[in-house]
Design a protein around this motif. Structure first.
Motif, mmCIF file in Angstrom:
data_model
loop_
_atom_site.group_PDB
_atom_site.id
_atom_site.type_symbol
_atom_site.label_atom_id
_atom_site.label_comp_id
_atom_site.label_asym_id
_atom_site.label_seq_id
_atom_site.Cartn_x
_atom_site.Cartn_y
_atom_site.Cartn_z
ATOM 1 N N LEU A 51 0.866 -1.177 0.000
ATOM 2 C CA LEU A 51 0.000 0.000 0.000
ATOM 3 C C LEU A 51 0.904 1.230 0.000
ATOM 4 O O LEU A 51 1.960 1.202 0.602
ATOM 5 C CB LEU A 51 -0.773 -0.083 1.307
ATOM 6 C CG LEU A 51 -1.897 0.811 1.689
ATOM 7 C CD1 LEU A 51 -3.110 0.373 0.893
ATOM 8 C CD2 LEU A 51 -2.194 0.598 3.179
ATOM 9 N N ASP A 52 0.503 2.288 -0.687
ATOM 10 C CA ASP A 52 1.279 3.523 -0.618
ATOM 11 C C ASP A 52 0.937 4.284 0.652
ATOM 12 O O ASP A 52 -0.174 4.181 1.170
ATOM 13 C CB ASP A 52 0.991 4.425 -1.832
ATOM 14 C CG ASP A 52 1.674 3.899 -3.087
ATOM 15 O OD1 ASP A 52 2.492 2.972 -2.964
ATOM 16 O OD2 ASP A 52 1.380 4.425 -4.170
ATOM 17 N N ALA A 53 1.895 5.087 1.120
ATOM 18 C CA ALA A 53 1.690 5.803 2.379
ATOM 19 C C ALA A 53 0.865 7.067 2.203
ATOM 20 O O ALA A 53 0.417 7.675 3.169
ATOM 21 C CB ALA A 53 3.040 6.167 2.993
ATOM 22 N N ASP A 54 0.657 7.487 0.953
ATOM 23 C CA ASP A 54 0.039 8.793 0.728
ATOM 24 C C ASP A 54 -1.484 8.727 0.660
ATOM 25 O O ASP A 54 -2.131 9.686 0.274
ATOM 26 C CB ASP A 54 0.594 9.423 -0.548
ATOM 27 C CG ASP A 54 0.378 8.529 -1.755
ATOM 28 O OD1 ASP A 54 -0.217 7.445 -1.588
ATOM 29 O OD2 ASP A 54 0.782 8.915 -2.860
ATOM 30 N N LEU A 55 -2.058 7.564 0.992
ATOM 31 C CA LEU A 55 -3.506 7.360 0.986
ATOM 32 C C LEU A 55 -4.106 7.400 -0.412
ATOM 33 O O LEU A 55 -5.314 7.511 -0.565
ATOM 34 C CB LEU A 55 -4.226 8.367 1.891
ATOM 35 C CG LEU A 55 -4.118 8.061 3.391
ATOM 36 C CD1 LEU A 55 -4.752 9.183 4.220
ATOM 37 C CD2 LEU A 55 -4.788 6.728 3.743
ATOM 38 N N GLN A 56 -3.257 7.280 -1.447
ATOM 39 C CA GLN A 56 -3.836 7.168 -2.798
ATOM 40 C C GLN A 56 -4.523 5.818 -2.950
ATOM 41 O O GLN A 56 -5.454 5.670 -3.729
ATOM 42 C CB GLN A 56 -2.754 7.353 -3.861
ATOM 43 C CG GLN A 56 -2.278 8.792 -3.947
ATOM 44 C CD GLN A 56 -1.643 9.122 -5.295
ATOM 45 O OE1 GLN A 56 -0.464 8.904 -5.495
ATOM 46 N NE2 GLN A 56 -2.436 9.631 -6.206
ATOM 47 N N ASN A 57 -4.021 4.805 -2.212
ATOM 48 C CA ASN A 57 -4.685 3.506 -2.168
ATOM 49 C C ASN A 57 -5.489 3.462 -0.877
ATOM 50 O O ASN A 57 -4.917 3.307 0.201
ATOM 51 C CB ASN A 57 -3.671 2.356 -2.128
ATOM 52 C CG ASN A 57 -2.619 2.441 -3.221
ATOM 53 O OD1 ASN A 57 -1.436 2.272 -2.955
ATOM 54 N ND2 ASN A 57 -3.034 2.718 -4.434
ATOM 55 N N GLU A 94 -6.854 11.105 -4.706
ATOM 56 C CA GLU A 94 -5.769 12.069 -4.868
ATOM 57 C C GLU A 94 -4.861 11.970 -3.670
ATOM 58 O O GLU A 94 -5.275 11.602 -2.580
ATOM 59 C CB GLU A 94 -6.342 13.484 -4.974
ATOM 60 C CG GLU A 94 -6.611 13.904 -6.402
ATOM 61 C CD GLU A 94 -7.049 15.342 -6.477
ATOM 62 O OE1 GLU A 94 -6.227 16.210 -6.142
ATOM 63 O OE2 GLU A 94 -8.203 15.578 -6.852
ATOM 64 N N ARG A 95 -3.601 12.303 -3.876
ATOM 65 C CA ARG A 95 -2.637 12.306 -2.784
ATOM 66 C C ARG A 95 -3.194 13.159 -1.642
ATOM 67 O O ARG A 95 -3.575 14.303 -1.859
ATOM 68 C CB ARG A 95 -1.331 12.900 -3.292
ATOM 69 C CG ARG A 95 -0.133 12.372 -2.582
ATOM 70 C CD ARG A 95 1.107 12.869 -3.278
ATOM 71 N NE ARG A 95 2.128 11.840 -3.212
ATOM 72 C CZ ARG A 95 2.776 11.542 -2.091
ATOM 73 N NH1 ARG A 95 2.533 12.215 -0.988
ATOM 74 N NH2 ARG A 95 3.670 10.577 -2.076
ATOM 75 N N ALA A 96 -3.225 12.614 -0.415
ATOM 76 C CA ALA A 96 -3.826 13.345 0.703
ATOM 77 C C ALA A 96 -2.979 14.549 1.084
ATOM 78 O O ALA A 96 -3.493 15.620 1.408
ATOM 79 C CB ALA A 96 -3.979 12.409 1.906
#
Ligand code: UDP
Ligand code: MG
Length: 333
Positions: free
Chosen positions: A96-102, A201-203
């Protein structure tokens, strides 16, 4: 600390201080809702911001289910994931990506597909929230990969993916120095499957991939999994070489007929465009060779792929890490 969680979630983190609090606030409730024993492994990929400090805090807050691996420098997203893979304890592993895109709430979807028998589940971002040139480049690379490798994935760039433990063990055993994990996993999978996942979108913060880094990543993908570019180059090079010789012959003969032998021989110097074209081909070929030679070079050096500065994890009685390689054990201080 749970010795045998069912689910391990691996999250690479590089300069994500702005988004980490929101990630923490969402990932734990989302995993609690799944009702399976889990662990979250954050891998700090040499962040230069406060990410490492935030991860330490988070480890103190939830040491029962949180583990943190801290790299000494930036080695890239895929090696960060690999470091996580080397230490996972779960039977199923989700990245999972850390940027909450997933969205972490989508993890359940992947696991449901695994319940149906899949050993590798790739997320597919139907509504991808990225800038247009990223989407276009990604479409292009997906199509190219379809053609030159046997890897069949709809969305190779989506890192929201679930892997069975067998596949993760095989990836760890592969010992490649630079790799593209979703593609490598595919080559080891028996029943790969896909499922649509949401994309946001990137949070906070910004993308860590510049155009240059994206190009590097895609060269790793192509040269790491296919010899076709090299072979294609030699074929194209041969055709170009033969073609240019034929063209010379035609032009020389034609000019010799219309203007005499001397005029015909002058055609040898009439080659500007051809020259540019050939120089372009040669340079591309040399560059491509360099890609492969570079990989060989890295591989034979056998340096550690990364150095771990510290691992934050709670002691537990039942250590079960049969595939932990000596390199990372040595590196821990
Ligand atoms: N990342 C990393 N090391 C890097 C670059 C990125 O660990 O050198 C992490 C980053 O923190 C994020 C994930 O990989 O969790 C995906 O990166 P990013 O969101 O910047 O990529 P994009 O979504 O733009 O493709
Ligand atoms: Mg992102």
């Amino acid at each position: 600390m749970i010795a045998h969680p069912q689910l391990s979630v691996v999250i690479p983190v590089y300069n994500e201080e702005a988004g980490l609090p929101a990630l923490f606030a969402r990932i734990y409730p989302a995993l609690d809702a799944l009702d399976v024993p889990y662990e979250v492994i954050f891998v700090n990929d040499g962040s230069r911001d406060r990410s490492a400090a935030l991860l330490r805090e988070q480890f103190t807050a939830r040491p029962d289910v949180t583990r943190v691996i801290l790299f000494n420098a930036n080695y890239g997203q895929h090696l960060a994931i690999l470091a996580g893979f080397e230490r996972v304890r779960g039977e199923r592993i989700v990245t999972l990506d850390a940027d909450l895109q997933n969205p972490p709430e989508e993890i359940g979807k992947l696991l449901a597909v695994m319940d149906g028998g899949a050993d590798y589940v790739g997320g597919v971002r139907r509504n991808r929230e990225d800038v247009w040139w990223r989407r276009a480049a990604s479409r292009l690379m997906n199509r190219l990969r379809e053609r030159i490798t046997r890897i069949r994935m709809t969305d190779q760039g989506c890192m929201l993916r679930a892997y069975s433990r067998d596949i993760v063990d095989a990836i760890v055993a592969a010992r490649e120095v630079s790799t593209f994990i979703p593609a490598l996993a595919y080559t080891f999978a028996h029943h790969p499957a896909e499922v649509d996942v949401l994309h946001e979108e990137r949070a906070a913060g910004e993308s860590k991939y510049s155009m240059y880094r994206l190009m590097r990543l895609n060269f790793d993908l192509v040269t790491g999994f296919s010899l076709v570019p090299l072979q294609l180059f030699s074929v194209v090079g041969m055709i170009v070489a033969i073609g240019s010789v034929v063209l010379y012959a035609v032009v020389i003969v034609e000019r010799a007929i219309t203007g005499g032998v001397l005029e015909g021989l002058k055609a040898v110097w009439d080659r500007d465009i051809l020259e540019f074209f050939l120089i372009g081909c040669i340079m591309f070929g040399v560059g491509l060779l360099g890609e492969y030679v570079g990989r060989i070079y890295q591989q034979v050096r056998e340096r550690p792929r990364y150095v771990i500065r510290a691992v934050l994890e709670r002691e537990h009685d039942d250590v079960d890490l049969p595939h932990r390689p000596a390199e990372s054990v040595r590196a821990i201080r």
